[in-house]
Design a protein around this motif. Structure first.
Motif, PDB file in Angstrom:
ATOM      1  N   ASP A  68       0.851  -1.200   0.005  1.00 50.39           N
ATOM      2  CA  ASP A  68       0.136   0.154   0.044  1.00 50.39           C
ATOM      3  C   ASP A  68       0.770   1.244  -0.146  1.00 50.39           C
ATOM      4  O   ASP A  68       0.294   2.287   0.106  1.00 50.39           O
ATOM      5  CB  ASP A  68      -1.004   0.040   1.161  1.00 50.39           C
ATOM      6  CG  ASP A  68      -2.137   0.926   1.249  1.00 50.39           C
ATOM      7  OD1 ASP A  68      -2.417   1.258  -0.042  1.00 50.39           O
ATOM      8  OD2 ASP A  68      -2.905   1.241   1.838  1.00 50.39           O
TER       9      ASP A  68
ATOM     10  N   ASP B 275       1.679   8.057  -7.502  1.00 51.80           N
ATOM     11  CA  ASP B 275       1.240   6.585  -7.277  1.00 51.80           C
ATOM     12  C   ASP B 275       0.819   6.166  -8.535  1.00 51.80           C
ATOM     13  O   ASP B 275      -0.303   6.504  -8.975  1.00 51.80           O
ATOM     14  CB  ASP B 275       0.162   6.720  -6.095  1.00 51.80           C
ATOM     15  CG  ASP B 275       0.068   5.280  -5.579  1.00 51.80           C
ATOM     16  OD1 ASP B 275       0.838   4.555  -5.930  1.00 51.80           O
ATOM     17  OD2 ASP B 275      -0.631   4.990  -4.747  1.00 51.80           O
TER      18      ASP B 275
ATOM     19  N   TYR C  64      -0.484   3.393  -9.031  1.00 51.94           N
ATOM     20  CA  TYR C  64      -1.857   2.344  -8.679  1.00 51.94           C
ATOM     21  C   TYR C  64      -2.755   3.212  -8.252  1.00 51.94           C
ATOM     22  O   TYR C  64      -3.725   2.660  -7.722  1.00 51.94           O
ATOM     23  CB  TYR C  64      -0.969   1.329  -7.619  1.00 51.94           C
ATOM     24  CG  TYR C  64      -0.248   0.487  -7.990  1.00 51.94           C
ATOM     25  CD1 TYR C  64      -0.381  -0.586  -9.024  1.00 51.94           C
ATOM     26  CD2 TYR C  64       1.070   0.572  -7.491  1.00 51.94           C
ATOM     27  CE1 TYR C  64       0.600  -1.592  -9.202  1.00 51.94           C
ATOM     28  CE2 TYR C  64       2.067  -0.216  -8.049  1.00 51.94           C
ATOM     29  CZ  TYR C  64       1.756  -1.273  -8.886  1.00 51.94           C
ATOM     30  OH  TYR C  64       2.887  -2.305  -9.253  1.00 51.94           O
ATOM     31  N   LYS C  65      -2.705   4.479  -8.395  1.00 56.21           N
ATOM     32  CA  LYS C  65      -4.062   5.660  -7.935  1.00 56.21           C
ATOM     33  C   LYS C  65      -5.140   5.103  -8.626  1.00 56.21           C
ATOM     34  O   LYS C  65      -6.287   5.030  -7.916  1.00 56.21           O
ATOM     35  CB  LYS C  65      -3.620   6.793  -8.130  1.00 56.21           C
ATOM     36  CG  LYS C  65      -4.550   7.735  -7.574  1.00 56.21           C
ATOM     37  CD  LYS C  65      -4.254   9.287  -7.755  1.00 56.21           C
ATOM     38  CE  LYS C  65      -5.218  10.415  -7.291  1.00 56.21           C
ATOM     39  NZ  LYS C  65      -4.620  11.722  -7.347  1.00 56.21           N
TER      40      LYS C  65
ATOM     41  N   LYS D  52      -6.713   1.835  -7.355  1.00 64.73           N
ATOM     42  CA  LYS D  52      -7.470   2.064  -6.022  1.00 64.73           C
ATOM     43  C   LYS D  52      -8.801   2.765  -6.090  1.00 64.73           C
ATOM     44  O   LYS D  52      -9.502   2.446  -5.449  1.00 64.73           O
ATOM     45  CB  LYS D  52      -6.342   2.694  -5.048  1.00 64.73           C
ATOM     46  CG  LYS D  52      -5.105   2.174  -4.811  1.00 64.73           C
ATOM     47  CD  LYS D  52      -4.156   3.082  -3.889  1.00 64.73           C
ATOM     48  CE  LYS D  52      -2.891   2.222  -3.627  1.00 64.73           C
ATOM     49  NZ  LYS D  52      -1.954   3.205  -2.984  1.00 64.73           N
ATOM     50  N   GLU D  53      -8.873   3.916  -7.127  1.00 61.40           N
ATOM     51  CA  GLU D  53     -10.104   4.308  -7.295  1.00 61.40           C
ATOM     52  C   GLU D  53     -11.067   3.627  -7.964  1.00 61.40           C
ATOM     53  O   GLU D  53     -12.247   3.882  -7.456  1.00 61.40           O
ATOM     54  CB  GLU D  53      -9.910   5.507  -8.041  1.00 61.40           C
ATOM     55  CG  GLU D  53      -9.164   6.698  -7.441  1.00 61.40           C
ATOM     56  CD  GLU D  53      -8.605   7.852  -8.144  1.00 61.40           C
ATOM     57  OE1 GLU D  53      -8.744   7.861  -9.533  1.00 61.40           O
ATOM     58  OE2 GLU D  53      -8.009   8.890  -7.693  1.00 61.40           O
TER      59      GLU D  53
ATOM     60  N   PHE E  20      -7.833  -2.658  -5.993  1.00 60.30           N
ATOM     61  CA  PHE E  20      -6.534  -2.777  -5.424  1.00 60.30           C
ATOM     62  C   PHE E  20      -6.740  -3.465  -4.119  1.00 60.30           C
ATOM     63  O   PHE E  20      -7.643  -3.383  -3.363  1.00 60.30           O
ATOM     64  CB  PHE E  20      -6.016  -1.504  -5.060  1.00 60.30           C
ATOM     65  CG  PHE E  20      -4.546  -1.388  -4.718  1.00 60.30           C
ATOM     66  CD1 PHE E  20      -3.172  -1.606  -5.448  1.00 60.30           C
ATOM     67  CD2 PHE E  20      -4.395  -1.456  -3.266  1.00 60.30           C
ATOM     68  CE1 PHE E  20      -2.306  -1.493  -5.161  1.00 60.30           C
ATOM     69  CE2 PHE E  20      -3.091  -1.463  -2.693  1.00 60.30           C
ATOM     70  CZ  PHE E  20      -1.942  -1.574  -3.584  1.00 60.30           C
TER      71      PHE E  20
ATOM     72  N   ALA F 139      -4.084  -4.818  -0.829  1.00 59.94           N
ATOM     73  CA  ALA F 139      -2.866  -4.513  -0.391  1.00 59.94           C
ATOM     74  C   ALA F 139      -2.175  -5.682   0.349  1.00 59.94           C
ATOM     75  O   ALA F 139      -2.989  -6.738   0.700  1.00 59.94           O
ATOM     76  CB  ALA F 139      -2.997  -3.477   0.969  1.00 59.94           C
TER      77      ALA F 139
END
Length: 350
Positions: free
Chosen positions: A165, A175, A177-178, A181-182, A186, A188
């Protein structure tokens, strides 16, 4: 009643046969189990081999468990240079995220890695081979993209992306991976502290001289190690000096051991000598002490001299006999007289 029983048994038989057929169909749909002795497969360039549409799986559904024919496809990417236990533990966590997980691992190529991160120790082919032999990996994507796009996720039918994370800053992004995640894709994992590729490279750089000398000793040439002529001679001379130091250290240890043994033996000899000397002194005192043999010898010699010496008559009566004037008590005090030759021979015989 008999007809009912027969009909019931027929119905139960039909239901049983139907259940068996359903189980057989489910077994046919299940993918073959990959043995641990077999390496993982490489993903095709065109993406997943299945053409059937894949329904969206929520995180709650994935955690409850999906049907056997519909595993949750989890994607994890990285460089995986100098593949170590930290990499393996991260992949183990990704594999065990859900009850029915198929782990796809993306490995970036040398060109992409050198552009965005730096030079690698292992080549891309070596890194690909390291990943397909990891027990947690089901599929490896070669030449994986640095930033994941929606097209890539659809092509490989990826449900979730697994990574630690910590924001991964790279390629001009705070980031990478932003957006994952949104989108709620994602999951962790936890990093393993104390081990990383950078730590391993730091150890090699720190102990560079040691590794160069070791490889020169093993037969590698200075050209293969990219070492100049002067440095090669310096390393070889240093190796000889270290060998000489080791020999000197070995001799010192042996000499210390020998001195210690000599000291132990000397202490033993001194202790034994003291015991023998005490025993000798005790025996000497026992033989020649005032209350022992020497005193007895003196008494016996006195008696012999008394027996050999002539008895004197009393002065008052010269006609008295020697027997009448002899004393009946033993002589305790006597004065030595000059010995005659006969007396000396008698004393020597005594």
């Amino acid at each position: 009643m008999a007809n009912r029983r027969r009909n019931g048994s027929r119905a139960n038989g039909r239901a049983g046969r139907g259940g068996v057929q359903a189980q057989q169909q489910q077994q046919r749909k299940r993918p073959p189990i990959k043995a641990l002795r077999e390496p993982a497969i490489f993903a095709k360039q065109s993406g997943s081999a299945s053409d059937t549409p894949q329904d969206k799986v929520t995180l709650a559904q994935a955690r409850r468990g999906t049907p056997a024919h519909r595993p949750v496809r989890v994607y994890a990417d990285g460089i995986f240079d100098l593949f170590h236990s930290g990499h393996a533990r991260a992949l183990m966590q990704a594999k065990n995220l859900f009850p029915n997980t198929q782990l796809i691992v993306g490995v970036c190529s040398d060109a992409l890695t050198h552009k965005y991160k730096g030079y690698t120790v292992m080549t891309e082919d070596e890194r690909y081979e390291a990943l397909i032999h990891c027990r947690y990996v089901d599929e490896v994507v070669r030449d994986a993209p640095w930033t994941l796009t929606s097209e890539f996720l659809k092509k490989h039918r990826i449900d979730f992306v697994a990574h630690d994370d910590i924001p991964y800053t790279s390629a001009g992004s705070e980031d990478v991976y932003k957006h994952i995640k949104e989108a709620g894709m994602f999951v962790a994992t936890q990093r393993t502290e104390g081990i990383s590729t950078s730590d391993l490279i730091t150890r090699i750089v720190r102990d560079y001289d040691v590794y160069v000398r070791r490889n020169l000793q093993r037969g590698y040439t200075a050209r293969e190690l990219n070492v100049g002529f002067i440095n090669e001679k310096k390393y070889r001379l240093q190796e000889q000096v270290d060998r000489m130091k080791e020999k000197v250290r070995t001799v010192e240890e042996k000499s210390k051991h020998l001195v210690h043994r000599v000291e132990e033996k000397s202490h033993d000899l001194i202790y034994k000598w003291e015991e023998k000397s005490r025993e000798f002194i005790g025996n000497f005192l026992e033989l020649f002490g005032p209350d022992k043999a020497w005193h007895m010898i003196q008494e016996r010699s006195g008696r012999v001299l008394q027996a050999l010496s002539p008895y004197q008559s009393p002065s008052t009566s010269p006609s008295s006999s020697p027997t009448r004037g002899r004393s009946t008590s033993p002589v305790t005090h006597w004065s030595p007289l000059p010995f005659t030759a006969t007396q000396r021979s008698l004393l020597q015989q005594q």
